[in-house]
Motif scaffolding. Structure first.
Motif, PDB file in Angstrom:
ATOM      1  N   MET A 235       0.705  -1.138   0.415  1.00 20.09           N
ATOM      2  CA  MET A 235      -0.222  -0.026   0.067  1.00 20.09           C
ATOM      3  C   MET A 235       1.054   1.246  -0.077  1.00 20.09           C
ATOM      4  SD  MET A 235      -3.085  -0.367   0.274  1.00 20.09           S
ATOM      5  CE  MET A 235      -4.533  -1.715   0.072  1.00 20.09           C
ATOM      6  N   GLY A 236       0.517   2.838  -1.208  1.00 16.29           N
ATOM      7  CA  GLY A 236       1.153   3.171  -0.475  1.00 16.29           C
ATOM      8  C   GLY A 236       0.619   3.721   0.481  1.00 16.29           C
ATOM      9  N   ALA A 237       2.167   4.791   1.201  1.00 12.35           N
ATOM     10  CA  ALA A 237       1.881   5.216   2.463  1.00 12.35           C
ATOM     11  C   ALA A 237       1.226   6.308   2.430  1.00 12.35           C
ATOM     12  CB  ALA A 237       3.473   5.412   2.696  1.00 12.35           C
ATOM     13  N   ARG A 238       0.675   6.922   2.053  1.00 17.06           N
ATOM     14  CA  ARG A 238      -0.911   8.182   1.509  1.00 17.06           C
ATOM     15  C   ARG A 238      -1.874   7.397   1.518  1.00 17.06           C
ATOM     16  NH1 ARG A 238       1.454  13.436   2.095  1.00 17.06           N
ATOM     17  NH2 ARG A 238      -0.838  14.436   0.486  1.00 17.06           N
ATOM     18  N   THR A 239      -2.235   5.689   1.115  1.00 21.95           N
ATOM     19  CA  THR A 239      -3.513   5.408   0.816  1.00 21.95           C
ATOM     20  C   THR A 239      -3.989   5.476   2.404  1.00 21.95           C
ATOM     21  OG1 THR A 239      -2.326   4.047  -0.988  1.00 21.95           O
ATOM     22  CG2 THR A 239      -4.794   3.425  -0.160  1.00 21.95           C
ATOM     23  N   ARG A 240      -5.328   6.366   2.037  1.00 21.64           N
ATOM     24  CA  ARG A 240      -6.195   6.124   2.861  1.00 21.64           C
ATOM     25  C   ARG A 240      -7.113   5.483   3.122  1.00 21.64           C
ATOM     26  NH1 ARG A 240      -7.146  11.488   5.764  1.00 21.64           N
ATOM     27  NH2 ARG A 240      -9.258  10.675   5.841  1.00 21.64           N
ATOM     28  N   LEU A 241      -6.869   4.349   4.240  1.00 18.13           N
ATOM     29  CA  LEU A 241      -7.526   3.133   4.802  1.00 18.13           C
ATOM     30  C   LEU A 241      -7.960   2.857   6.177  1.00 18.13           C
ATOM     31  CD1 LEU A 241      -4.909   0.752   3.194  1.00 18.13           C
ATOM     32  CD2 LEU A 241      -6.612   1.356   1.809  1.00 18.13           C
ATOM     33  N   VAL A 242      -9.431   2.398   6.118  1.00 17.88           N
ATOM     34  CA  VAL A 242     -10.344   2.807   7.716  1.00 17.88           C
ATOM     35  C   VAL A 242     -11.014   0.686   6.850  1.00 17.88           C
ATOM     36  CG1 VAL A 242     -12.010   3.109   8.703  1.00 17.88           C
ATOM     37  CG2 VAL A 242     -10.937   4.769   6.834  1.00 17.88           C
ATOM     38  N   TRP A 243      -9.961   0.096   8.230  1.00 13.18           N
ATOM     39  CA  TRP A 243     -10.927  -1.288   8.462  1.00 13.18           C
ATOM     40  C   TRP A 243     -11.308  -1.130  10.252  1.00 13.18           C
ATOM     41  CZ3 TRP A 243      -5.413  -0.610   7.473  1.00 13.18           C
ATOM     42  CH2 TRP A 243      -4.604  -0.037   8.247  1.00 13.18           C
ATOM     43  N   PRO A 244     -11.951  -2.681  10.431  1.00 14.59           N
ATOM     44  CA  PRO A 244     -12.407  -2.994  11.768  1.00 14.59           C
ATOM     45  C   PRO A 244     -11.132  -2.549  12.471  1.00 14.59           C
ATOM     46  CG  PRO A 244     -13.807  -3.511  10.198  1.00 14.59           C
ATOM     47  CD  PRO A 244     -12.281  -3.495   9.987  1.00 14.59           C
ATOM     48  N   ALA A 245     -11.423  -2.223  14.294  1.00 14.47           N
ATOM     49  CA  ALA A 245      -9.758  -2.552  14.746  1.00 14.47           C
ATOM     50  C   ALA A 245      -9.896  -4.134  15.252  1.00 14.47           C
ATOM     51  CB  ALA A 245     -10.331  -2.157  16.407  1.00 14.47           C
ATOM     52  N   THR A 246     -10.751  -4.862  14.921  1.00 10.46           N
ATOM     53  CA  THR A 246     -10.381  -6.359  15.185  1.00 10.46           C
ATOM     54  C   THR A 246      -9.304  -7.299  13.866  1.00 10.46           C
ATOM     55  OG1 THR A 246     -12.684  -6.907  13.923  1.00 10.46           O
ATOM     56  CG2 THR A 246     -12.556  -6.818  15.968  1.00 10.46           C
ATOM     57  N   HIS A 247      -9.422  -6.323  12.624  1.00  7.75           N
ATOM     58  CA  HIS A 247      -8.942  -7.056  11.665  1.00  7.75           C
ATOM     59  C   HIS A 247      -7.485  -7.087  12.505  1.00  7.75           C
ATOM     60  CE1 HIS A 247     -11.918  -7.249   8.970  1.00  7.75           C
ATOM     61  NE2 HIS A 247     -10.842  -6.601   7.836  1.00  7.75           N
ATOM     62  N   GLY A 248      -6.800  -6.165  12.850  1.00  7.03           N
ATOM     63  CA  GLY A 248      -5.373  -5.981  13.576  1.00  7.03           C
ATOM     64  C   GLY A 248      -3.868  -6.067  12.676  1.00  7.03           C
ATOM     65  N   LEU A 249      -4.428  -5.715  11.327  1.00  3.27           N
ATOM     66  CA  LEU A 249      -3.935  -5.183  10.494  1.00  3.27           C
ATOM     67  C   LEU A 249      -2.680  -4.512  10.745  1.00  3.27           C
ATOM     68  CD1 LEU A 249      -6.302  -4.171   7.449  1.00  3.27           C
ATOM     69  CD2 LEU A 249      -5.173  -6.426   8.079  1.00  3.27           C
ATOM     70  N   ARG A 250      -0.973  -4.284  10.317  1.00  2.00           N
ATOM     71  CA  ARG A 250      -0.084  -3.800   9.936  1.00  2.00           C
ATOM     72  C   ARG A 250       0.640  -2.980   8.824  1.00  2.00           C
ATOM     73  NH1 ARG A 250      -1.928  -5.789  14.891  1.00  2.00           N
ATOM     74  NH2 ARG A 250      -0.722  -7.209  15.635  1.00  2.00           N
ATOM     75  N   ARG A 251       0.961  -1.754   9.110  1.00  2.00           N
ATOM     76  CA  ARG A 251       1.716  -1.378   7.945  1.00  2.00           C
ATOM     77  C   ARG A 251       3.004  -0.632   8.284  1.00  2.00           C
ATOM     78  NH1 ARG A 251      -2.707   3.187   5.451  1.00  2.00           N
ATOM     79  NH2 ARG A 251      -1.037   3.718   3.856  1.00  2.00           N
TER      80      ARG A 251
END
Length: 311
Positions: free
Chosen positions: A242-258
């Protein structure tokens, strides 16, 4: 219908005299009379009754007057819609969550007086055709991809080098890393179903694969970023870029890491494209804003394809 004649009719109706209407329009009284006579012949009615005091609207003139005013208002709106400097600046940002949208939001905050139309065109050929036809004023693209030089009448300036980040779910082997060298990604499965052959971003990732020996899979249908995030969160074997300036929103339960990618950091080279003959007065303001305020202009420790347009 002759709009000059309609304009003369409205001026005479407001003034009550052909002479005053002629003076207001900077024409002779004889020219004003001829215009109104021609309009009456066109409509097949008498619009005025001549009196010693001047000219009074007939019944038909009274009926026609509000419509005449509306005709003039519509004509003015039509002219304003295409008159340079009067219409909005039209800019293609490709996608609503990408870096280009963020750049345009920053520009709008800095210059709220400039009216904008933001469009989203998928491929570069469509964008170039729209720029050359005047449908849009500018587009954000990575240029120049192999075998796809810009036409001579299109100019560009590189405005943003956007670092790539690795996006993983919480169970991925690299989820705990604070950063990851790009060489360490060899052997990991990177899933990007949004890569479409023939696009400039496909050319970018083809070169990234060749340079660093990565495995990027574009298989499966592209259901959009929300579905991609769901899959990355649930599948420990997959990651994505993902690009560092790509705006993403996800549920807190996803626990994704950038996770930042380093040594070197791959950056996506965003450029602004426009037609060299485009006269819109807001276009130079946009170019100046982007070239003086956009972050991410760095060369040390970064990688871009050899074909990327220079700064």
């Amino acid at each position: 219908m002759d709009l000059d004649a309609v304009r003369t009719f409205v001026a005479a109706a407001d003034a009550g005299q052909f002479q005053e209407a002629a003076a207001e329009l900077a024409i002779t009284q004889q020219a004003a009379s001829k215009r109104i006579a021609a309009l009456e012949r066109n409509l097949g009615v008498r619009l005025f009754t001549r009196t010693p005091r001047g000219a009074e609207l007939s019944i038909d003139g009274q009926a026609f007057l509000p419509h005449a005013r509306e005709l003039l208002r519509v004509a003015e709106r039509a002219l304003m819609s295409v008159r340079t400097g009067s219409r909005p600046l039209r800019v293609d940002v490709i996608a609503s969550r990408g870096a280009a949208t963020g750049l345009m939001r920053d520009f709008h905050r800095a210059h709220p007086e400039i009216e904008l139309d933001v469009l989203m065109l998928f491929d570069i050929e469509t964008a170039l055709a729209a720029i050359r036809s005047g449908t849009i004023d500018a587009s954000f693209r990575a240029v120049t991809a192999p075998g796809r030089p810009l036409p001579e009448d299109i100019q560009s300036v590189r405005v943003l080098d956007e670092p790539l980040e690795l996006l993983t779910g919480p169970a991925h082997a690299l989820a705990g890393a604070r950063s990851v060298p790009i060489a360490q990604l060899a052997g990991h499965r990177i899933w990007m179903p949004g890569i479409v052959p023939g696009t400039e971003w496909a050319s970018y990732y083809d070169d990234l694969i060749a340079e660093f020996g990565l495995t990027i899979e574009a298989t499966g249908p592209n259901f959009g970023s929300d579905a991609l995030l769901d899959t990355i969160a649930d599948t420990p074997a997959l990651a994505t870029f993902m690009g560092a300036r790509t705006r993403l929103v996800w549920p807190a339960t996803h626990g994704l890491r950038r996770i930042p990618v380093t040594t070197p950091t791959p950056v996506y080279p965003h450029s602004l494209l426009w037609h060299r003959a485009n006269p819109h007065p807001a276009l130079p303001i946009l170019r100046t804003h982007l070239t003086t305020t956009s972050p991410g202009h760095r060369t040390t420790g970064t990688w871009v394809p050899a074909w990327a347009a220079p700064r």
